[in-house]
Design an enzyme around this catalytic site. Structure first.
Site, PDB file in Angstrom:
ATOM      1  N   GLY A 218      22.875 -35.488  -3.277  1.00 21.74           N
ATOM      2  CA  GLY A 218      21.960 -34.653  -4.051  1.00 21.74           C
ATOM      3  C   GLY A 218      21.872 -35.018  -5.518  1.00 21.74           C
ATOM      4  O   GLY A 218      21.818 -36.193  -5.898  1.00 21.74           O
ATOM      5  N   ILE A 219      21.884 -33.997  -6.360  1.00 20.01           N
ATOM      6  CA  ILE A 219      21.708 -34.182  -7.806  1.00 20.01           C
ATOM      7  C   ILE A 219      22.878 -34.975  -8.401  1.00 20.01           C
ATOM      8  O   ILE A 219      22.689 -35.804  -9.294  1.00 20.01           O
ATOM      9  CB  ILE A 219      21.586 -32.791  -8.487  1.00 20.01           C
ATOM     10  CG1 ILE A 219      20.281 -32.105  -8.039  1.00 20.01           C
ATOM     11  CG2 ILE A 219      21.639 -32.915 -10.000  1.00 20.01           C
ATOM     12  CD1 ILE A 219      20.174 -30.633  -8.415  1.00 20.01           C
ATOM     13  N   ASN A 324      28.751 -30.772 -12.020  1.00 17.99           N
ATOM     14  CA  ASN A 324      27.610 -30.624 -11.115  1.00 17.99           C
ATOM     15  C   ASN A 324      27.948 -29.899  -9.818  1.00 17.99           C
ATOM     16  O   ASN A 324      27.093 -29.225  -9.253  1.00 17.99           O
ATOM     17  CB  ASN A 324      27.039 -32.023 -10.813  1.00 17.99           C
ATOM     18  CG  ASN A 324      26.103 -32.007  -9.622  1.00 17.99           C
ATOM     19  OD1 ASN A 324      24.970 -31.564  -9.721  1.00 17.99           O
ATOM     20  ND2 ASN A 324      26.593 -32.451  -8.465  1.00 17.99           N
ATOM     21  N   TYR A 389      26.020 -16.202  -6.673  1.00 18.34           N
ATOM     22  CA  TYR A 389      25.528 -17.470  -7.234  1.00 18.34           C
ATOM     23  C   TYR A 389      24.867 -17.224  -8.602  1.00 18.34           C
ATOM     24  O   TYR A 389      25.125 -17.950  -9.569  1.00 18.34           O
ATOM     25  CB  TYR A 389      24.536 -18.073  -6.239  1.00 18.34           C
ATOM     26  CG  TYR A 389      24.005 -19.443  -6.586  1.00 18.34           C
ATOM     27  CD1 TYR A 389      24.781 -20.586  -6.421  1.00 18.34           C
ATOM     28  CD2 TYR A 389      22.696 -19.604  -7.056  1.00 18.34           C
ATOM     29  CE1 TYR A 389      24.278 -21.849  -6.717  1.00 18.34           C
ATOM     30  CE2 TYR A 389      22.185 -20.858  -7.356  1.00 18.34           C
ATOM     31  CZ  TYR A 389      22.978 -21.978  -7.184  1.00 18.34           C
ATOM     32  OH  TYR A 389      22.479 -23.225  -7.482  1.00 18.34           O
TER      33      TYR A 389
HETATM   34  P1  NAD Z   1      24.430 -30.409  -2.780  1.00 18.06           P
HETATM   35  O1  NAD Z   1      24.958 -29.355  -1.858  1.00 18.06           O
HETATM   36  O2  NAD Z   1      23.478 -31.413  -2.250  1.00 18.06           O
HETATM   37  O3  NAD Z   1      25.647 -31.173  -3.489  1.00 18.06           O
HETATM   38  C1  NAD Z   1      26.732 -30.476  -4.067  1.00 18.06           C
HETATM   39  C2  NAD Z   1      27.958 -31.369  -4.033  1.00 18.06           C
HETATM   40  O4  NAD Z   1      29.069 -30.641  -4.578  1.00 18.06           O
HETATM   41  C3  NAD Z   1      28.339 -31.769  -2.597  1.00 18.06           C
HETATM   42  O5  NAD Z   1      28.489 -33.158  -2.501  1.00 18.06           O
HETATM   43  C4  NAD Z   1      29.619 -31.025  -2.345  1.00 18.06           C
HETATM   44  O6  NAD Z   1      30.505 -31.678  -1.467  1.00 18.06           O
HETATM   45  C5  NAD Z   1      30.194 -30.928  -3.761  1.00 18.06           C
HETATM   46  N1  NAD Z   1      31.194 -29.873  -3.857  1.00 18.06           N
HETATM   47  C6  NAD Z   1      31.099 -28.610  -3.381  1.00 18.06           C
HETATM   48  N2  NAD Z   1      32.262 -27.963  -3.584  1.00 18.06           N
HETATM   49  C7  NAD Z   1      33.091 -28.831  -4.207  1.00 18.06           C
HETATM   50  C8  NAD Z   1      34.426 -28.735  -4.668  1.00 18.06           C
HETATM   51  N3  NAD Z   1      35.155 -27.623  -4.512  1.00 18.06           N
HETATM   52  N4  NAD Z   1      34.978 -29.810  -5.253  1.00 18.06           N
HETATM   53  C9  NAD Z   1      34.265 -30.953  -5.416  1.00 18.06           C
HETATM   54  N5  NAD Z   1      32.995 -31.087  -4.990  1.00 18.06           N
HETATM   55  C10 NAD Z   1      32.413 -30.048  -4.398  1.00 18.06           C
HETATM   56  O7  NAD Z   1      23.830 -29.624  -4.015  1.00 18.06           O
HETATM   57  P2  NAD Z   1      22.686 -30.061  -5.048  1.00 18.06           P
HETATM   58  O8  NAD Z   1      21.432 -29.447  -4.586  1.00 18.06           O
HETATM   59  O9  NAD Z   1      22.740 -31.500  -5.340  1.00 18.06           O
HETATM   60  O10 NAD Z   1      23.154 -29.219  -6.307  1.00 18.06           O
HETATM   61  C11 NAD Z   1      23.938 -29.751  -7.362  1.00 18.06           C
HETATM   62  C12 NAD Z   1      24.133 -28.686  -8.419  1.00 18.06           C
HETATM   63  O11 NAD Z   1      22.849 -28.219  -8.873  1.00 18.06           O
HETATM   64  C13 NAD Z   1      24.858 -27.440  -7.899  1.00 18.06           C
HETATM   65  O12 NAD Z   1      25.701 -26.942  -8.933  1.00 18.06           O
HETATM   66  C14 NAD Z   1      23.744 -26.470  -7.626  1.00 18.06           C
HETATM   67  O13 NAD Z   1      24.178 -25.129  -7.706  1.00 18.06           O
HETATM   68  C15 NAD Z   1      22.766 -26.821  -8.733  1.00 18.06           C
HETATM   69  N6  NAD Z   1      21.380 -26.440  -8.399  1.00 18.06           N
HETATM   70  C16 NAD Z   1      20.700 -27.040  -7.360  1.00 18.06           C
HETATM   71  C17 NAD Z   1      19.393 -26.643  -7.098  1.00 18.06           C
HETATM   72  C18 NAD Z   1      18.563 -27.252  -5.990  1.00 18.06           C
HETATM   73  O14 NAD Z   1      17.418 -26.836  -5.819  1.00 18.06           O
HETATM   74  N7  NAD Z   1      19.043 -28.220  -5.253  1.00 18.06           N
HETATM   75  C19 NAD Z   1      18.797 -25.647  -7.865  1.00 18.06           C
HETATM   76  C20 NAD Z   1      19.521 -25.064  -8.886  1.00 18.06           C
HETATM   77  C21 NAD Z   1      20.814 -25.478  -9.163  1.00 18.06           C
END
Ligand code: NAD
Length: 483
Positions: A218-219, A324, A389
């Site tokens: 992801g991000i 992240n 959240y």
């Molecule tokens: P994702 O679920 O694709 O990736 C999140 C990553 O964090 C995963 O690889 C996961 O294994 C890792 N992770 C989770 N718990 C962990 C831990 N305890 N220790 C280490 N790593 C851990 O999520 P994303 O969509 O890429 O989101 C990334 C960030 O952006 C997050 O903080 C999310 O809340 C925020 N966000 C995402 C969106 C969206 O639309 N995708 C919107 C707003 C905010």
């Protein structure tokens, strides 16, 4: 997950049907690829306008020239910068309905409009006018969004408005395709400190050590790639279950993988250990023997001197820290279990605070470092089913505000990025109808890409973003949530 409506609306055969059905017609956005360029705006037809009394015109012109922008007087315009720092009276606002309106009519699709307003307007009427620019920007962003274009605002104190060096990084981002999914936002620029040149040979982050948590997908993965593309050495962190994806990303980026649950009590210590060279004390002993002979008595005296040299290996520390990793455990408050509440608080918030404490205690953040936390528009608007959240992400907005003040003296900036709907595994898990609504409820009628968030993070990580700290930049296509 593919956005079918975006594809249909941009295909010559299906576009008329999408129109006839009255469905949203998202435009394919033009996005920047690759590393920062020293002439970031080369070839972009750019018009700079200044309302009477504007303080930023000269500095903007110099910065745009440095960035290679092509000065234009007529359309189609790729970028339009409007200096409104001189607005003093309600009458002055007519400029927006006159000169500015004429130029806005000449925007190309996917164009950028950047408005500049005073952050320290003198007097009540001037302050009201500066705030009027924010309302204007947000409304304009919704209008031009239909063409895939964006509008954003920078608030500038007088001392920043007159300095091209303070403006270059922000102009490079907000006037280029790198800000494709950032619209309707207002950012405050402060006088920068510890500014580095924006782009060095090999990339803006050459010689920098970056840490990205949640980097396996992801991000996080997009951010790790983006920082590495500009030369950073990236430590990619994710849970042990994601080891395979993490190792393959680290190998691709010639970085380092660290399988680590960030909620572990020793997570901060492990990050310190992984980013600072173990302090080794090498002791070299040299022995020098001097012999003196006194001829009269035929006595020989031998003196032995032992010299001990201690070398301490230099520590590298962290230059760019991206918090992240994040999770969702959605349920309405009355039904939410203890585990759902605690796991979200522990990963999204407690881990960030604990890691920051450990890094601070070890002095692991280098001077002029950049820290960025991933907040969310849920932390701004609140979302039903996301009390845990939303609270955790709102907390991060407060965290960066307070922390930025604490670290200011060392030139360290601390900001948040608040994504809206981004096409990742996290949003891919949403129920179909909620996912579709999330995608469309913004001025650009589509979801963002992980790379859009990565570009915003890269902008905040640059040396010349030293004037942005304690702020939250939304990357949400001007989501209607919490607008
Ligand atoms: P994702 O679920 O694709 O990736 C999140 C990553 O964090 C995963 O690889 C996961 O294994 C890792 N992770 C989770 N718990 C962990 C831990 N305890 N220790 C280490 N790593 C851990 O999520 P994303 O969509 O890429 O989101 C990334 C960030 O952006 C997050 O903080 C999310 O809340 C925020 N966000 C995402 C969106 C969206 O639309 N995708 C919107 C707003 C905010």
């Amino acid at each position: 997950m593919a956005d079918t409506l975006l594809q249909l609306a941009n295909h010559p055969f299906s576009a008329p049907l999408v129109r006839a059905l009255g469905l949203p017609q998202p435009k394919v956005l033009r996005r920047s690829q690759g590393t920062f360029l020293s002439k970031e705006l080369a070839g972009r037809a750019t018009l700079l306008l200044a309302a009477p009394g504007g303080l930023a015109e000269a500095a903007c012109r110099a910065a745009l020239t440095d960035l290679g922008a092509q000065a234009a007087t007529t359309g189609p315009l790729h970028a339009l910068v409007i200096d409104l720092t001189g607005l003093a009276s309600v009458d002055d606002l007519n400029y927006l309905h006159g000169t500015a309106r004429a130029a806005i009519g000449q925007l190309a699709s996917s164009a950028r409009v950047l408005l500049l307003a005073s952050a320290d307007a003198q007097g009540v009427e001037a302050a009201a006018c500066a705030r009027a620019v924010e309302g204007f920007t947000r409304a304009l962003a919704k209008e031009v969004g239909r063409r895939g274009a964006t509008a954003n605002l920078l608030y500038l104190p007088a001392e920043v408005a007159s300095s091209a060096a303070n403006l270059t990084g922000a102009l490079a981002f907000f006037c280029s395709d790198r800000s494709a999914y950032v619209s309707g936002q207002a950012l405050r620029l402060q006088p920068g400190r510890g500014m580095a040149s924006p782009v060095q040979p090999g990339g803006a982050f050459v010689g920098k050590t970056a840490v990205v948590t949640g980097a396996a997908g992801g991000i996080g993965a997009a951010t790790a790639r983006r920082l590495a593309a500009d030369g950073a050495r990236v430590l990619c962190v994710d849970v042990p279950q994601a080891q395979a994806a993490l190792s393959s990303l680290a190998a691709e980026l010639k970085g380092q993988a660290l399988a680590l649950d960030i909620t572990a009590p020793d997570a901060g210590a492990k990050l310190v250990a992984a980013t600072t060279t173990t302090t080794t004390t090498a002791t070299t002993t040299a022995t020098t023997t001097a012999t003196a002979t006194t001829t009269a008595t035929t006595t020989t005296t031998t003196t032995t001197t032992t010299t001990t040299t201690t070398t301490t290996a230099a520590t590298s520390g962290i230059d760019i820290l991206i918090h992240n990793a994040g999770i969702t455990r959605d349920r309405t408050l009355q039904r939410m279990s203890d585990a759902e509440w605690h796991s979200v608080m522990n990963v999204n918030l407690r881990a960030v605070i604990n890691i920051d404490r450990a890094l601070d205690a070890a002095g692991a953040l280098n001077a002029n470092a950049r820290e960025v936390c991933l907040a969310s528009i849920s932390g701004i608007a609140g979302n039903a089913g996301q009390t845990n959240y939303s609270a955790s992400k709102a907390a991060l907005i407060g965290h960066v505000q307070a922390r930025s003040v604490a670290l200011q003296a060392r030139g360290i900036t601390v900001n948040a990025v608040a994504p809206g709907f981004i096409e990742t595994a996290m949003t891919g898990r949403m129920p179909m109808m909620i996912r579709e609504a999330g995608r469309r409820l913004n001025a650009l009628s589509q979801g963002g890409q992980p790379g859009d968030v990565a570009e915003a993070i890269a902008f905040l990580a640059r040396g010349d973003a030293s004037g942005v700290s304690g702020q939250t930049l939304r990357v949400c296509g001007q989501s209607l949530l919490g607008a």
